[in-house]
Design a protein around this motif. Structure first.
Motif, mmCIF file in Angstrom:
data_model
loop_
_atom_site.group_PDB
_atom_site.id
_atom_site.type_symbol
_atom_site.label_atom_id
_atom_site.label_comp_id
_atom_site.label_asym_id
_atom_site.label_seq_id
_atom_site.Cartn_x
_atom_site.Cartn_y
_atom_site.Cartn_z
ATOM 1 N N SER A 1 0.819 -1.222 0.000
ATOM 2 C CA SER A 1 0.000 0.000 0.000
ATOM 3 C C SER A 1 0.849 1.267 0.000
ATOM 4 O O SER A 1 1.817 1.372 0.757
ATOM 5 C CB SER A 1 -0.917 0.033 1.229
ATOM 6 O OG SER A 1 -1.562 1.294 1.288
ATOM 7 N N PRO A 2 0.457 2.276 -0.797
ATOM 8 C CA PRO A 2 1.150 3.573 -0.737
ATOM 9 C C PRO A 2 0.965 4.254 0.613
ATOM 10 O O PRO A 2 1.694 5.192 0.928
ATOM 11 C CB PRO A 2 0.487 4.390 -1.868
ATOM 12 C CG PRO A 2 -0.782 3.690 -2.176
ATOM 13 C CD PRO A 2 -0.592 2.242 -1.824
ATOM 14 N N ARG A 3 0.030 3.769 1.415
ATOM 15 C CA ARG A 3 -0.216 4.397 2.717
ATOM 16 C C ARG A 3 0.624 3.767 3.828
ATOM 17 O O ARG A 3 0.477 4.097 4.993
ATOM 18 C CB ARG A 3 -1.704 4.347 3.044
ATOM 19 C CG ARG A 3 -2.519 5.060 1.973
ATOM 20 C CD ARG A 3 -3.959 5.357 2.320
ATOM 21 N NE ARG A 3 -4.629 4.315 3.029
ATOM 22 C CZ ARG A 3 -5.042 4.434 4.302
ATOM 23 N NH1 ARG A 3 -4.837 5.550 4.951
ATOM 24 N NH2 ARG A 3 -5.668 3.431 4.884
ATOM 25 N N GLY A 4 1.517 2.859 3.449
ATOM 26 C CA GLY A 4 2.488 2.314 4.389
ATOM 27 C C GLY A 4 1.864 1.799 5.673
ATOM 28 O O GLY A 4 0.872 1.056 5.647
ATOM 29 N N GLU A 5 2.455 2.214 6.795
ATOM 30 C CA GLU A 5 2.023 1.677 8.084
ATOM 31 C C GLU A 5 0.649 2.207 8.514
ATOM 32 O O GLU A 5 0.084 1.723 9.491
ATOM 33 C CB GLU A 5 3.079 1.968 9.156
ATOM 34 C CG GLU A 5 4.383 1.249 8.868
ATOM 35 C CD GLU A 5 5.394 1.358 9.997
ATOM 36 O OE1 GLU A 5 5.007 1.713 11.125
ATOM 37 O OE2 GLU A 5 6.580 1.098 9.735
ATOM 38 N N ASP A 6 0.120 3.225 7.819
ATOM 39 C CA ASP A 6 -1.235 3.701 8.125
ATOM 40 C C ASP A 6 -2.297 2.882 7.395
ATOM 41 O O ASP A 6 -3.493 3.087 7.600
ATOM 42 C CB ASP A 6 -1.398 5.172 7.682
ATOM 43 C CG ASP A 6 -0.526 6.103 8.504
ATOM 44 O OD1 ASP A 6 -0.243 5.775 9.674
ATOM 45 O OD2 ASP A 6 -0.119 7.146 7.964
ATOM 46 N N SER A 7 -1.872 1.990 6.544
ATOM 47 C CA SER A 7 -2.828 1.331 5.656
ATOM 48 C C SER A 7 -3.512 0.146 6.335
ATOM 49 O O SER A 7 -2.999 -0.451 7.279
ATOM 50 C CB SER A 7 -2.107 0.847 4.394
ATOM 51 O OG SER A 7 -1.251 -0.240 4.691
ATOM 52 N N ASN A 8 -4.657 -0.180 5.777
ATOM 53 C CA ASN A 8 -5.372 -1.373 6.247
ATOM 54 C C ASN A 8 -4.633 -2.646 5.854
ATOM 55 O O ASN A 8 -4.676 -3.637 6.582
ATOM 56 C CB ASN A 8 -6.793 -1.369 5.692
ATOM 57 C CG ASN A 8 -7.639 -0.294 6.342
ATOM 58 O OD1 ASN A 8 -7.922 -0.361 7.541
ATOM 59 N ND2 ASN A 8 -8.023 0.711 5.581
ATOM 60 N N TRP B 1 -1.420 -2.999 5.771
ATOM 61 C CA TRP B 1 -0.365 -3.153 6.780
ATOM 62 C C TRP B 1 -0.965 -3.729 8.062
ATOM 63 O O TRP B 1 -0.420 -4.655 8.668
ATOM 64 C CB TRP B 1 0.306 -1.800 7.066
ATOM 65 C CG TRP B 1 1.388 -1.868 8.100
ATOM 66 C CD1 TRP B 1 1.237 -1.774 9.455
ATOM 67 C CD2 TRP B 1 2.788 -2.101 7.861
ATOM 68 N NE1 TRP B 1 2.447 -1.915 10.083
ATOM 69 C CE2 TRP B 1 3.420 -2.102 9.141
ATOM 70 C CE3 TRP B 1 3.564 -2.276 6.719
ATOM 71 C CZ2 TRP B 1 4.801 -2.292 9.285
ATOM 72 C CZ3 TRP B 1 4.940 -2.464 6.872
ATOM 73 C CH2 TRP B 1 5.537 -2.474 8.141
ATOM 74 N N ASP C 1 9.305 -3.033 1.361
ATOM 75 C CA ASP C 1 8.266 -2.009 1.248
ATOM 76 C C ASP C 1 8.273 -1.450 -0.175
ATOM 77 O O ASP C 1 9.165 -0.678 -0.545
ATOM 78 C CB ASP C 1 8.533 -0.905 2.280
ATOM 79 C CG ASP C 1 7.405 0.132 2.336
ATOM 80 O OD1 ASP C 1 6.727 0.323 1.305
ATOM 81 O OD2 ASP C 1 7.224 0.725 3.405
ATOM 82 N N HIS D 1 6.394 0.679 -1.535
ATOM 83 C CA HIS D 1 6.111 2.103 -1.669
ATOM 84 C C HIS D 1 7.321 2.938 -1.245
ATOM 85 O O HIS D 1 7.743 3.834 -1.972
ATOM 86 C CB HIS D 1 4.899 2.506 -0.851
ATOM 87 C CG HIS D 1 4.627 3.974 -0.951
ATOM 88 N ND1 HIS D 1 4.250 4.586 -2.123
ATOM 89 C CD2 HIS D 1 4.737 4.961 -0.031
ATOM 90 C CE1 HIS D 1 4.120 5.880 -1.928
ATOM 91 N NE2 HIS D 1 4.413 6.145 -0.676
ATOM 92 N N HIS E 1 -6.250 -2.702 -6.574
ATOM 93 C CA HIS E 1 -6.274 -1.502 -7.410
ATOM 94 C C HIS E 1 -6.821 -1.867 -8.781
ATOM 95 O O HIS E 1 -6.231 -2.697 -9.492
ATOM 96 C CB HIS E 1 -4.870 -0.893 -7.558
ATOM 97 C CG HIS E 1 -4.460 -0.054 -6.381
ATOM 98 N ND1 HIS E 1 -3.229 0.557 -6.281
ATOM 99 C CD2 HIS E 1 -5.150 0.296 -5.244
ATOM 100 C CE1 HIS E 1 -3.170 1.244 -5.129
ATOM 101 N NE2 HIS E 1 -4.303 1.094 -4.489
#
Ligand SMILES: Cc1cc2nc3c(=O)[nH]c(=O)nc-3n(C[C@H](O)[C@H](O)[C@H](O)COP(=O)(O)O)c2cc1C
Length: 199
Positions: free
Chosen positions: A9-16, A18, A36, A38, A92
Motif C-alpha cells: 500500500s502507498p499508505r504504508g504503516e497507516d494502511s489497512n 499493513w 516495502d 512504496h 487496485h
C-alpha cells in the motif's frame, strides 16, 4: 521462522493492508524482513532484463551485475531466504497494484525461478506458505460481490509459476463504506485469527 513481509500500500504503516498483515505476522511468531514497495519502489524492468528473458541463453556477467537483473537477484534471494511470505496489498482496479506487478516481473524469471518444459512452465523455488492480506474499497468475493476479482486468480497463477502453491488469502472488503465498516472488519479478523485452528 523467517518471514518476508511484502508491503504494497502507498499508505504504508497507516494502511489497512499493513494492519491486516501485522495481525497475520503476530500469529506466525518469526523474524520479519520488510520489502516495502512504496518506500523503495521496484522500477519497471530495463532493456537488459527484457533481452535476457527473451533470449535462449543466460546473460553475461556484466549485464547480470547491473540494473533489473541485479535487483531481480536480490528480490529472489529475499524470497528464497524466507520460510513464508506475507503479502499485504490493496486491490487496485480489480487486480494487484502496479508496484506489486513490478515486483512480480522481477521475481518470476525464466531459468531462475521457473523452467520451460515440454509440459509447460515448472516452478524452481521450494514451496512455502504465502499469506496474502487483501483489502479493498468494495466487495469482490462471495454472492454479494460488486466487481470482478482479477487479483486472487492472478496471484495464484503468477506465484504457482515459480513453485509457490500454498497461498492463504485473508481479506477485508468494502472499506470505502467508512470507519464503522473498517472497525467491524478489524474486529472480525482479529477474532478469527485468535481461533486456535485458524492457520
Ligand atoms: C488507484 C486505486 C484503485 C483502486 N481500485 C479499487 C478496485 O478496483 N476495487 C476496490 O474495491 N477498491 C479499489 N480501490 C480502493 C482500495 O482498495 C481501498 O481504499 C483499500 O482499502 C486501500 O487499502 P490501504 O488502506 O491498505 O491503502 C482503489 C484505490 C486506489 C487508490
Amino acid at each position: 521462522m523467517k518471514i518476508l513481509h511484502v508491503s504494497v500500500s502507498p499508505r504504508g504503516e497507516d494502511s489497512n493492508a499493513w494492519w491486516l498483515s501485522q495481525q497475520i505476522i503476530g500469529r506466525l511468531h518469526g523474524s520479519v524482513t520488510v520489502r516495502d514497495l512504496h518506500a523503495s519502489p521496484v522500477p519497471h524492468i530495463d532493456a537488459d532484463y527484457a533481452d535476457a528473458l527473451g533470449s535462449p541463453v543466460e546473460p553475461g556477467h556484466a549485464a547480470a551485475a547491473r540494473g533489473s537483473l541485479a535487483l531481480s537477484e536480490q528480490l529472489i534471494s529475499e524470497v528464497e531466504a524466507a520460510d513464508c511470505l506475507v503479502i499485504g496489498t490493496p486491490m487496485h482496479n480489480y487486480t494487484v497494484p502496479s508496484s506489486l506487478k513490478a515486483w512480480i516481473d522481477h521475481v518470476v524469471r525464466v531459468r531462475r525461478t521457473f523452467a520451460i518444459t515440454p509440459d509447460g512452465k515448472v516452478g524452481l523455488l521450494r514451496d512455502r506458505p504465502v499469506y496474502v492480506a487483501i483489502v479493498s474499497g468494495g466487495g469482490f468475493s462471495g454472492p454479494q460481490a460488486q466487481q470482478p476479482d482479477f487479483l486472487t486468480p492472478y496471484l495464484k497463477v503468477a506465484l504457482a509459476t515459480i513453485g509457490l502453491h500454498d497461498l492463504r488469502f485473508f481479506t477485508m472488503e468494502r472499506l470505502a463504506a467508512g470507519p464503522q465498516v473498517i472497525a467491524a472488519e478489524r474486529e472480525r479478523v482479529a477474532t478469527a485469527l485468535m481461533q486456535p485452528d485458524f492457520f
